[in-house]
Design an enzyme around this catalytic site. Structure first.
Site, PDB file in Angstrom:
ATOM      1  N   CYS A 114     -82.311 -76.492  12.955  1.00 57.68           N
ATOM      2  CA  CYS A 114     -81.004 -76.244  13.591  1.00 57.68           C
ATOM      3  C   CYS A 114     -80.002 -75.573  12.658  1.00 57.68           C
ATOM      4  O   CYS A 114     -78.983 -75.059  13.110  1.00 57.68           O
ATOM      5  CB  CYS A 114     -80.438 -77.541  14.134  1.00 57.68           C
ATOM      6  SG  CYS A 114     -81.509 -78.239  15.390  1.00 57.68           S
ATOM      7  N   HIS A 254     -73.119 -76.389  15.574  1.00 62.46           N
ATOM      8  CA  HIS A 254     -74.441 -76.502  16.194  1.00 62.46           C
ATOM      9  C   HIS A 254     -74.322 -77.472  17.367  1.00 62.46           C
ATOM     10  O   HIS A 254     -73.624 -78.488  17.277  1.00 62.46           O
ATOM     11  CB  HIS A 254     -75.447 -77.012  15.162  1.00 62.46           C
ATOM     12  CG  HIS A 254     -76.749 -77.417  15.779  1.00 62.46           C
ATOM     13  ND1 HIS A 254     -77.482 -76.548  16.566  1.00 62.46           N
ATOM     14  CD2 HIS A 254     -77.424 -78.591  15.769  1.00 62.46           C
ATOM     15  CE1 HIS A 254     -78.563 -77.179  16.987  1.00 62.46           C
ATOM     16  NE2 HIS A 254     -78.554 -78.411  16.531  1.00 62.46           N
ATOM     17  N   ASN A 284     -79.573 -78.042  23.522  1.00 66.70           N
ATOM     18  CA  ASN A 284     -79.759 -77.702  22.110  1.00 66.70           C
ATOM     19  C   ASN A 284     -80.819 -76.592  22.005  1.00 66.70           C
ATOM     20  O   ASN A 284     -82.000 -76.838  22.221  1.00 66.70           O
ATOM     21  CB  ASN A 284     -80.202 -78.962  21.358  1.00 66.70           C
ATOM     22  CG  ASN A 284     -80.387 -78.728  19.866  1.00 66.70           C
ATOM     23  OD1 ASN A 284     -80.380 -77.591  19.394  1.00 66.70           O
ATOM     24  ND2 ASN A 284     -80.577 -79.804  19.123  1.00 66.70           N
TER      25      ASN A 284
HETATM   26  O1  UT7 Z   1     -80.300 -80.803  16.494  1.00 68.10           O
HETATM   27  C1  UT7 Z   1     -80.879 -81.356  15.375  1.00 68.10           C
HETATM   28  C2  UT7 Z   1     -80.402 -82.704  15.009  1.00 68.10           C
HETATM   29  N1  UT7 Z   1     -80.555 -83.620  16.084  1.00 68.10           N
HETATM   30  C3  UT7 Z   1     -79.525 -84.342  16.438  1.00 68.10           C
HETATM   31  O2  UT7 Z   1     -78.456 -84.204  15.915  1.00 68.10           O
HETATM   32  C4  UT7 Z   1     -79.752 -85.411  17.483  1.00 68.10           C
HETATM   33  C5  UT7 Z   1     -79.136 -86.708  17.029  1.00 68.10           C
HETATM   34  N2  UT7 Z   1     -79.368 -87.804  17.961  1.00 68.10           N
HETATM   35  C6  UT7 Z   1     -78.773 -87.880  19.169  1.00 68.10           C
HETATM   36  O3  UT7 Z   1     -78.094 -86.970  19.600  1.00 68.10           O
HETATM   37  C7  UT7 Z   1     -78.910 -89.160  19.933  1.00 68.10           C
HETATM   38  O4  UT7 Z   1     -79.496 -90.131  19.095  1.00 68.10           O
HETATM   39  C8  UT7 Z   1     -79.759 -89.038  21.232  1.00 68.10           C
HETATM   40  C9  UT7 Z   1     -78.986 -88.271  22.268  1.00 68.10           C
HETATM   41  C10 UT7 Z   1     -81.083 -88.356  20.923  1.00 68.10           C
HETATM   42  C11 UT7 Z   1     -80.020 -90.428  21.808  1.00 68.10           C
HETATM   43  O5  UT7 Z   1     -78.778 -91.111  22.040  1.00 68.10           O
HETATM   44  P1  UT7 Z   1     -78.552 -92.563  21.466  1.00 68.10           P
HETATM   45  O6  UT7 Z   1     -77.206 -92.992  21.912  1.00 68.10           O
HETATM   46  O7  UT7 Z   1     -78.799 -92.533  19.988  1.00 68.10           O
HETATM   47  O8  UT7 Z   1     -79.626 -93.388  22.223  1.00 68.10           O
HETATM   48  P2  UT7 Z   1     -80.824 -94.253  21.636  1.00 68.10           P
HETATM   49  O9  UT7 Z   1     -81.922 -93.400  21.156  1.00 68.10           O
HETATM   50  O10 UT7 Z   1     -80.259 -95.263  20.693  1.00 68.10           O
HETATM   51  O11 UT7 Z   1     -81.305 -95.005  22.950  1.00 68.10           O
HETATM   52  C12 UT7 Z   1     -80.457 -95.938  23.654  1.00 68.10           C
HETATM   53  C13 UT7 Z   1     -81.181 -96.456  24.870  1.00 68.10           C
HETATM   54  C14 UT7 Z   1     -82.571 -96.954  24.557  1.00 68.10           C
HETATM   55  O12 UT7 Z   1     -82.839 -98.063  25.374  1.00 68.10           O
HETATM   56  P3  UT7 Z   1     -82.710 -99.563  24.790  1.00 68.10           P
HETATM   57  O13 UT7 Z   1     -83.693 -99.608  23.666  1.00 68.10           O
HETATM   58  O14 UT7 Z   1     -81.290 -99.699  24.342  1.00 68.10           O
HETATM   59  O15 UT7 Z   1     -83.051-100.397  25.972  1.00 68.10           O
HETATM   60  C15 UT7 Z   1     -83.476 -95.812  24.975  1.00 68.10           C
HETATM   61  O16 UT7 Z   1     -84.765 -96.245  25.336  1.00 68.10           O
HETATM   62  O17 UT7 Z   1     -81.355 -95.404  25.819  1.00 68.10           O
HETATM   63  C16 UT7 Z   1     -82.732 -95.270  26.172  1.00 68.10           C
HETATM   64  N3  UT7 Z   1     -83.025 -93.865  26.421  1.00 68.10           N
HETATM   65  C17 UT7 Z   1     -82.814 -93.269  27.608  1.00 68.10           C
HETATM   66  N4  UT7 Z   1     -82.363 -93.735  28.784  1.00 68.10           N
HETATM   67  C18 UT7 Z   1     -82.256 -92.858  29.804  1.00 68.10           C
HETATM   68  C19 UT7 Z   1     -83.503 -92.927  25.552  1.00 68.10           C
HETATM   69  N5  UT7 Z   1     -83.612 -91.734  26.159  1.00 68.10           N
HETATM   70  C20 UT7 Z   1     -83.197 -91.930  27.434  1.00 68.10           C
HETATM   71  C21 UT7 Z   1     -83.082 -91.057  28.538  1.00 68.10           C
HETATM   72  N6  UT7 Z   1     -82.609 -91.574  29.696  1.00 68.10           N
HETATM   73  N7  UT7 Z   1     -83.395 -89.761  28.471  1.00 68.10           N
END
Ligand code: UT7
Length: 345
Positions: A114, A254, A284
């Site tokens: 990225c 980004h 992204n």
């Molecule tokens: O571009 C290069 C660098 N990359 C980034 O900068 C990305 C950085 N990370 C992020 O933007 C975020 O971490 C994400 C958008 C990828 C995820 O958001 P989050 O708030 O960190 O969510 P999480 O991974 O902590 O997941 C929270 C909950 C989980 O459920 P439990 O364990 O709390 O029950 C996941 O299983 O959300 C669940 N979950 C979803 N639910 C509905 C994960 N993906 C989804 C989904 N739809 N697509």
């Protein structure tokens, strides 16, 4: 002093849209979760299996040439930032070089996920500043759909396809790239990677069975590093150039997550009205996000505007750049629009 200034911007976006509602039919997710956690509503996907990253990069480069009124033969070098090259080799830049008839240019791909466009921009700028080159094409292009696992809800909702390109030329009036910071730390390489297909895990039935040819991301952990990295480096470049919030016309971040972008803006002391953000429409697009923002906002940019570019990505790689914009975008955008209308009629 000779600086490298951006003198034209081009882009390519596939026509097909993949909305959050479409994704609800594919994996266990919902529009509200995606919007509130990421800011994304839809992304563009290049479904055509015969077209890949070089196709999008070439289209973006052609728009740059058209807008600047030059031919491919005038280009000295082409740098394509991408993690989704058409092939491991030859470089995507070679395919673009041939397609645009850049018969005097050399070129190479740059892999920094990225942060790829940012790193390519500072690399290209060195060729201009040194006097070696007069015209360098810097392209960020990724067909992320080629490495996205559309059965993995944690990653498939994030990414889209697209390309953006800029032309760098010498400027001696104080416009162009003023400063840049580039950082790499491989300690956490495994938090965001694609393990298969390289020399460590060449393609095999096993790598396919283990889904190693798809993006793997530990989202929550990457998020933590991304906020710290991107906001930190944006603040650092402002500090060392003695810029305060009021001096900055736009943050060009980004587009990985709107929450990371907001945190960066807060740390810089600027309001969201000064932030280029199109993640809602494109998701992204990895190396393409920053030049796609420049393209979308070109019309608003005036000569002398201070821009801070910032990115964070797999590797980890991150960085920031301070640009003093070199031309009035409205005039260029209008000429380009009337040329396009003229060509279409
Ligand atoms: O571009 C290069 C660098 N990359 C980034 O900068 C990305 C950085 N990370 C992020 O933007 C975020 O971490 C994400 C958008 C990828 C995820 O958001 P989050 O708030 O960190 O969510 P999480 O991974 O902590 O997941 C929270 C909950 C989980 O459920 P439990 O364990 O709390 O029950 C996941 O299983 O959300 C669940 N979950 C979803 N639910 C509905 C994960 N993906 C989804 C989904 N739809 N697509």
């Amino acid at each position: 002093m000779t600086r490298a200034a951006i003198t034209a911007v081009g882009h390519f976006l596939p026509e097909d849209r993949l909305t959050n509602h479409d994704l609800e039919q594919m994996v266990d997710t919902n529009d509200e979760w995606i919007r509130t956690r990421t800011g994304i509503r839809e992304r563009r996907i290049l479904w055509d299996k015969d077209k890949a990253t070089s196709y999008m990069a070439t289209e973006a480069a052609r728009e740059v040439l058209r807008k600047r009124g030059i031919s491919g033969e005038e280009i000295d070098a082409i740098i394509v930032a991408t993690v989704t090259p058409d092939m491991l080799f030859p470089a995507t830049a070679c395919l673009v070089q041939h397609a645009i008839g850049a018969s005097h240019a050399w070129g190479f791909d740059l892999s920094a996920a990225c942060s790829g466009f940012l790193f390519a921009l500072s690399t290209g700028a060195r060729f201009i500043e040194s006097g070696k080159h007069e015209k360098v094409l810097v392209i960020g292009a990724d067909k992320m759909s080629s490495i996205v696992d559309f059965s993995d809800r944690s990653t498939c909702i994030l990414f889209g396809d697209g390309a953006g390109a800029v032309l760098l030329e010498p400027n001696t009036d104080g416009y162009g790239l003023i400063d840049s910071i580039e950082r790499t730390d491989g300690a956490h390489w495994d938090l965001l990677c694609m393990r298969g297909g390289g020399s460590l895990h060449p393609p095999s039935y096993e790598t396919v069975d283990r889904r190693m040819h798809f993006i793997h991301q530990e989202g929550r952990q990457v998020f933590k590093y991304a906020v710290e990295g991107m906001a930190g480096v944006a603040a650092e470049i402002m500090e060392r150039n003695e810029l305060v919030g009021d001096d900055v016309r736009y943050l060009v971040p980004h587009q990985a997550n709107q929450r990371i972008i907001s945190a960066t803006a807060r740390r810089m002391g600027i309001g969201m009205d000064k932030v280029m953000m199109n993640i809602e429409r494109y998701g992204n697009t990895t190396a393409a996000t920053i030049p796609l923002c420049l393209h979308d906002w070109e019309r608003d940019l005036r000569r002398g505007d201070n821009l801070v570019l910032a990115a964070f990505g797999g590797g980890f790689t991150w960085g920031a750049a301070y640009l003093r914009w070199a031309y009035d975008g409205a005039a260029v955008a209008e000429t380009a629009a009337s040329t396009a209308t003229h060509e279409a009629s």
